[in-house]
Design a protein around this motif. Structure first.
Motif, PDB file in Angstrom:
ATOM      1  N   GLN A  99    -134.252  51.526  -9.172  1.00  0.00           N
ATOM      2  CA  GLN A  99    -135.542  51.862  -9.794  1.00  0.00           C
ATOM      3  C   GLN A  99    -136.229  50.605 -10.306  1.00  0.00           C
ATOM      4  O   GLN A  99    -137.442  50.455 -10.191  1.00  0.00           O
ATOM      5  CB  GLN A  99    -135.343  52.856 -10.946  1.00  0.00           C
ATOM      6  CG  GLN A  99    -135.139  54.271 -10.482  1.00  0.00           C
ATOM      7  CD  GLN A  99    -134.764  55.200 -11.621  1.00  0.00           C
ATOM      8  OE1 GLN A  99    -134.114  54.782 -12.588  1.00  0.00           O
ATOM      9  NE2 GLN A  99    -135.145  56.451 -11.513  1.00  0.00           N
ATOM     10  N   ILE A 100    -135.435  49.719 -10.878  1.00  0.00           N
ATOM     11  CA  ILE A 100    -136.020  48.475 -11.377  1.00  0.00           C
ATOM     12  C   ILE A 100    -136.689  47.716 -10.238  1.00  0.00           C
ATOM     13  O   ILE A 100    -137.817  47.258 -10.355  1.00  0.00           O
ATOM     14  CB  ILE A 100    -134.953  47.605 -12.058  1.00  0.00           C
ATOM     15  CG1 ILE A 100    -134.459  48.308 -13.323  1.00  0.00           C
ATOM     16  CG2 ILE A 100    -135.504  46.229 -12.387  1.00  0.00           C
ATOM     17  CD1 ILE A 100    -133.396  47.541 -14.061  1.00  0.00           C
ATOM     18  N   VAL A 101    -135.993  47.639  -9.118  1.00  0.00           N
ATOM     19  CA  VAL A 101    -136.551  46.889  -7.991  1.00  0.00           C
ATOM     20  C   VAL A 101    -137.838  47.538  -7.505  1.00  0.00           C
ATOM     21  O   VAL A 101    -138.871  46.880  -7.375  1.00  0.00           O
ATOM     22  CB  VAL A 101    -135.538  46.794  -6.829  1.00  0.00           C
ATOM     23  CG1 VAL A 101    -136.155  46.061  -5.650  1.00  0.00           C
ATOM     24  CG2 VAL A 101    -134.277  46.095  -7.287  1.00  0.00           C
ATOM     25  N   PHE A 102    -137.801  48.832  -7.234  1.00  0.00           N
ATOM     26  CA  PHE A 102    -138.934  49.468  -6.566  1.00  0.00           C
ATOM     27  C   PHE A 102    -140.049  49.889  -7.518  1.00  0.00           C
ATOM     28  O   PHE A 102    -141.210  49.824  -7.181  1.00  0.00           O
ATOM     29  CB  PHE A 102    -138.455  50.684  -5.757  1.00  0.00           C
ATOM     30  CG  PHE A 102    -137.716  50.267  -4.522  1.00  0.00           C
ATOM     31  CD1 PHE A 102    -138.417  49.847  -3.395  1.00  0.00           C
ATOM     32  CD2 PHE A 102    -136.337  50.247  -4.493  1.00  0.00           C
ATOM     33  CE1 PHE A 102    -137.746  49.442  -2.259  1.00  0.00           C
ATOM     34  CE2 PHE A 102    -135.653  49.843  -3.364  1.00  0.00           C
ATOM     35  CZ  PHE A 102    -136.362  49.433  -2.240  1.00  0.00           C
ATOM     36  N   ARG A 103    -139.685  50.327  -8.742  1.00  0.00           N
ATOM     37  CA  ARG A 103    -140.710  50.850  -9.635  1.00  0.00           C
ATOM     38  C   ARG A 103    -141.265  49.772 -10.559  1.00  0.00           C
ATOM     39  O   ARG A 103    -142.410  49.834 -10.971  1.00  0.00           O
ATOM     40  CB  ARG A 103    -140.122  51.989 -10.501  1.00  0.00           C
ATOM     41  CG  ARG A 103    -139.678  53.170  -9.699  1.00  0.00           C
ATOM     42  CD  ARG A 103    -140.784  54.219  -9.662  1.00  0.00           C
ATOM     43  NE  ARG A 103    -140.445  55.300  -8.768  1.00  0.00           N
ATOM     44  CZ  ARG A 103    -139.645  56.308  -9.108  1.00  0.00           C
ATOM     45  NH1 ARG A 103    -139.126  56.356 -10.310  1.00  0.00           N
ATOM     46  NH2 ARG A 103    -139.376  57.253  -8.241  1.00  0.00           N
ATOM     47  N   VAL A 104    -140.407  48.818 -10.926  1.00  0.00           N
ATOM     48  CA  VAL A 104    -140.836  47.826 -11.912  1.00  0.00           C
ATOM     49  C   VAL A 104    -141.189  46.500 -11.255  1.00  0.00           C
ATOM     50  O   VAL A 104    -142.281  45.974 -11.423  1.00  0.00           O
ATOM     51  CB  VAL A 104    -139.745  47.603 -12.989  1.00  0.00           C
ATOM     52  CG1 VAL A 104    -140.212  46.571 -14.015  1.00  0.00           C
ATOM     53  CG2 VAL A 104    -139.397  48.918 -13.662  1.00  0.00           C
ATOM     54  N   PHE A 105    -140.277  45.997 -10.464  1.00  0.00           N
ATOM     55  CA  PHE A 105    -140.453  44.633  -9.978  1.00  0.00           C
ATOM     56  C   PHE A 105    -141.485  44.526  -8.867  1.00  0.00           C
ATOM     57  O   PHE A 105    -142.401  43.706  -8.928  1.00  0.00           O
ATOM     58  CB  PHE A 105    -139.114  44.057  -9.489  1.00  0.00           C
ATOM     59  CG  PHE A 105    -139.186  42.593  -9.247  1.00  0.00           C
ATOM     60  CD1 PHE A 105    -139.042  41.701 -10.292  1.00  0.00           C
ATOM     61  CD2 PHE A 105    -139.457  42.092  -7.984  1.00  0.00           C
ATOM     62  CE1 PHE A 105    -139.140  40.344 -10.091  1.00  0.00           C
ATOM     63  CE2 PHE A 105    -139.547  40.723  -7.768  1.00  0.00           C
ATOM     64  CZ  PHE A 105    -139.392  39.860  -8.832  1.00  0.00           C
ATOM     65  N   ILE A 106    -141.375  45.359  -7.854  1.00  0.00           N
ATOM     66  CA  ILE A 106    -142.262  45.250  -6.703  1.00  0.00           C
ATOM     67  C   ILE A 106    -143.736  45.423  -7.083  1.00  0.00           C
ATOM     68  O   ILE A 106    -144.577  44.638  -6.644  1.00  0.00           O
ATOM     69  CB  ILE A 106    -141.801  46.182  -5.555  1.00  0.00           C
ATOM     70  CG1 ILE A 106    -140.543  45.553  -4.959  1.00  0.00           C
ATOM     71  CG2 ILE A 106    -142.886  46.376  -4.497  1.00  0.00           C
ATOM     72  CD1 ILE A 106    -140.020  46.152  -3.698  1.00  0.00           C
ATOM     73  N   PRO A 107    -144.072  46.391  -7.936  1.00  0.00           N
ATOM     74  CA  PRO A 107    -145.486  46.456  -8.353  1.00  0.00           C
ATOM     75  C   PRO A 107    -145.964  45.176  -9.043  1.00  0.00           C
ATOM     76  O   PRO A 107    -147.092  44.733  -8.820  1.00  0.00           O
ATOM     77  CB  PRO A 107    -145.513  47.634  -9.330  1.00  0.00           C
ATOM     78  CG  PRO A 107    -144.375  48.483  -8.921  1.00  0.00           C
ATOM     79  CD  PRO A 107    -143.314  47.551  -8.429  1.00  0.00           C
TER      80      PRO A 107
END
Lengths: 307, 274
Positions: free
Chosen positions: B180-188
């Motif tokens: 979730q961190i990668v896709f929801r937080v970091f990538i945006p």
């Protein structure tokens, strides 16, 4: 830049110590690189020992025959010579040219940022556009260059820039240099801008000539960047295929057949895939030293920043 | 402050630089609007005396140009999307995760940028022939992603480093899991950087000739550079059509550069000036 990580590094070390996630995320690209770069690279070595004329029938092993063929082929040796000449002149012209352009663009003038951004246009354009453009501009009957030269009385009859043996190499070298010079000049310009103007003013007050200002203030700052430019310029020039191919197809006769053109022609015009592979390997061995120097530099630079 | 040479020399030199490096494209643009008679007349005009769009029409009527345009667009878009995804994930892995071997992976991606591409042309062609995907967009996309994705890991470096680790730590404390961190937080947060490598991938694929010329064979599968290059080798070149074609091929790169150019220039200069 990487030093920013330092304050939280211990916590980060715990938080990000997740091999499973790391490997999972890197897997798609890793697979791609292995399948389309590493595996084919080993295949180039493998294929260079086979006679491959048709794909679909079993390849015949021929030992070192392809290497013998290539090394005894006069047009391969000529291609090596042309590649050396092409690279040497391109690198020299690109270094000198980009330095001149960078110095010009480093002056104070109106619209500076805009012009600096757009001077890189030749590098942005697709190669096929570059080829069409210059073929048109240099066309013997309709081109503007011949028209101007004749009307200014500098020429009696049009020059066949891309069709005559003595003009074709200088012309393609010019076009390739034209294309890469702005790119390198932008890199040099960034280095020039790190020099404080006060240094020049102080030097001018002390009576230093323009040349001496360049020699003792500018040059020491940009020397390391110039070496980066030289290395990049070398590696890219030596590998240039499309610019030459689209302008001349390696011709007239073989006058612009450099190594990449030779390999391409062997493979896709003569369908001698084994010989083409052997020629690729020989070319790679010739470049090995410069590739190693380049990579060491790149690795050092990237790891200095604390990967 | 500087007393020498004065403003004439300065402006003259700048003008010369503009004419030499930007002039040729402007010349092509102007010429693409001239009727054939004027284009080929022995005394060239600068501005078109009779403005015409006939070459642009001919491009679509007589040449398979719309098909090439479509092919190029599909291949470039796929290349862009795959490059952005695979590049961003790999970059996260290399820059943000700790595991043995990641330095080697990083070096692998970096070096794949350096070796001569003509070296893998033959084996790639043979491999795709054996897989029976030659002359399909799939082969082209595979080759173009290979050309652009590994290096995009390097381009993303500055973007990723500008995102503070504290944000991910906070998300972790809030109970998000690692994915979730990668896709929801970091990538945006890294979106501009990821868009930049996507655009870079698009433009590279759009312009690429070497691989496209051997992987797209039949006319309906050709991309723009391959399709136009075919007309360039004919004995009598239809200059008007070629000129109009050049303008339309150059359009996406020029627009793309206008949008994302400063990222390129920043990336370009950050890497080499220390």
């Amino acid at each position: 830049m990487g030093k920013k990580l330092k304050p939280t590094q211990n916590f980060a070390e715990i938080v990000f110590n997740d091999p499973v996630l790391g490997i999972l995320l890197v897997l798609p690209l890793l697979f791609w690189v292995l399948a389309t770069i590493i595996y084919p690279l080993f295949n180039t070595i493998y294929f260079s020992f086979f006679n491959i004329r048709y794909i679909g029938v079993p390849f015949q092993p021929v030992g070192l025959t392809n290497y013998k063929y290539v090394l005894q082929d006069p047009s391969f040796l000529l291609a090596c010579g042309r590649s050396a000449l092409w690279t040497l002149i391109n690198v020299t012209l690109q270094i000198v040219g980009s330095l001149v352009v960078a110095l010009i663009l480093n002056q104070n003038f109106r619209g500076r940022d805009f012009i600096r951004n757009w001077v890189i246009l030749p590098w942005v354009l697709p190669t096929v556009v570059v080829a069409i453009m210059w073929k048109w501009i240099l066309d013997p009957t309709h081109g503007v260059v011949n028209y101007l030269l004749i009307n200014l009385g500098l020429l009696a009859e049009p020059i066949q820039f891309l069709a005559s043996p003595q003009w074709v190499m200088p012309t393609t070298i010019f076009i390739n240099t034209w294309r890469w010079t702005p790119y390198f000049s932008i890199i040099l310009l960034a280095a020039l801008q790190t020099i404080q103007r006060e240094l020049y003013e102080a030097a001018a007050i002390d009576g230093a000539s323009t040349w001496n200002q360049f020699r003792y203030i500018t040059l020491p700052v940009i020397a390391p960047v110039l070496s980066v430019v030289a290395l990049n310029s070398f590696l890219w020039s030596v590998n240039i295929f499309d610019t030459i191919w689209l302008l001349t197809r390696g011709g007239p006769i073989d006058y612009t057949t450099t190594l990449p053109i030779y390999i391409y022609k062997k493979a896709f015009q003569e369908f001698r895939f084994g010989e083409a592979s052997a020629a690729s390997i020989v070319m790679f061995l010739g470049l090995l030293l410069i590739v190693v120097v380049y990579l060491r530099r790149l690795f050092r630079e990237s790891e200095e920043e604390g990967l | 402050m500087k007393k020498r040479s004065g403003s004439f020399g300065k402006h003259f030199s700048v003008l010369l630089v503009i004419i030499v490096f930007v002039g040729p494209m402007v010349w092509i643009l102007i010429n693409s609007f001239k009727p054939t008679v004027e284009l080929l007349s022995p005394s060239p005009t600068f501005f078109p005396r009779n403005f015409t769009l006939e070459h642009y029409w001919n491009l679509f009527r007589r040449v398979n140009f719309s098909r090439y345009y479509y092919n190029s667009f599909i291949v470039a878009l796929s290349t862009a999307v795959i490059t952005a995804l695979a590049g961003a994930l790999a970059a996260y892995s290399v820059y943000r995760c700790r595991y043995p071997g990641r330095k080697i992976l990083f070096r692998l991606f970096l070096s794949s940028y350096v070796f001569p591409k003509v070296l893998i042309l033959v084996p790639l062609y043979i491999m795709f022939s054996q897989l029976n995907i030659i002359d399909t967009p799939l082969a082209l996309v595979a080759a173009h992603v290979m050309l652009t994705a590994p290096f995009s890991v390097w381009i993303l470096r500055a973007f990723f480093e500008s995102i503070p680790i504290a944000i991910e730590e906070a998300a972790l404390v809030d109970g998000a899991n690692r994915l979730q961190i990668v896709f929801r937080v970091f990538i945006p947060l890294a979106a501009p950087g990821i868009a930049a490598i996507g655009i870079n991938g698009f433009l590279m694929s759009w312009s690429e000739y070497l691989f496209a010329s051997v992987l797209a064979i039949t006319d309906i599968n050709k991309t723009l550079p391959v399709g136009m290059a075919y007309f360039l080798q004919e004995y009598s070149i239809e200059w008007g059509v070629m000129m109009a074609g050049s303008v339309l091929i150059a359009l996406p790169p020029v627009v793309g550069f206008a949008i994302a150019g400063r990222y390129f220039i920043e990336g370009l200069t950050a890497g080499s000036v220390k």
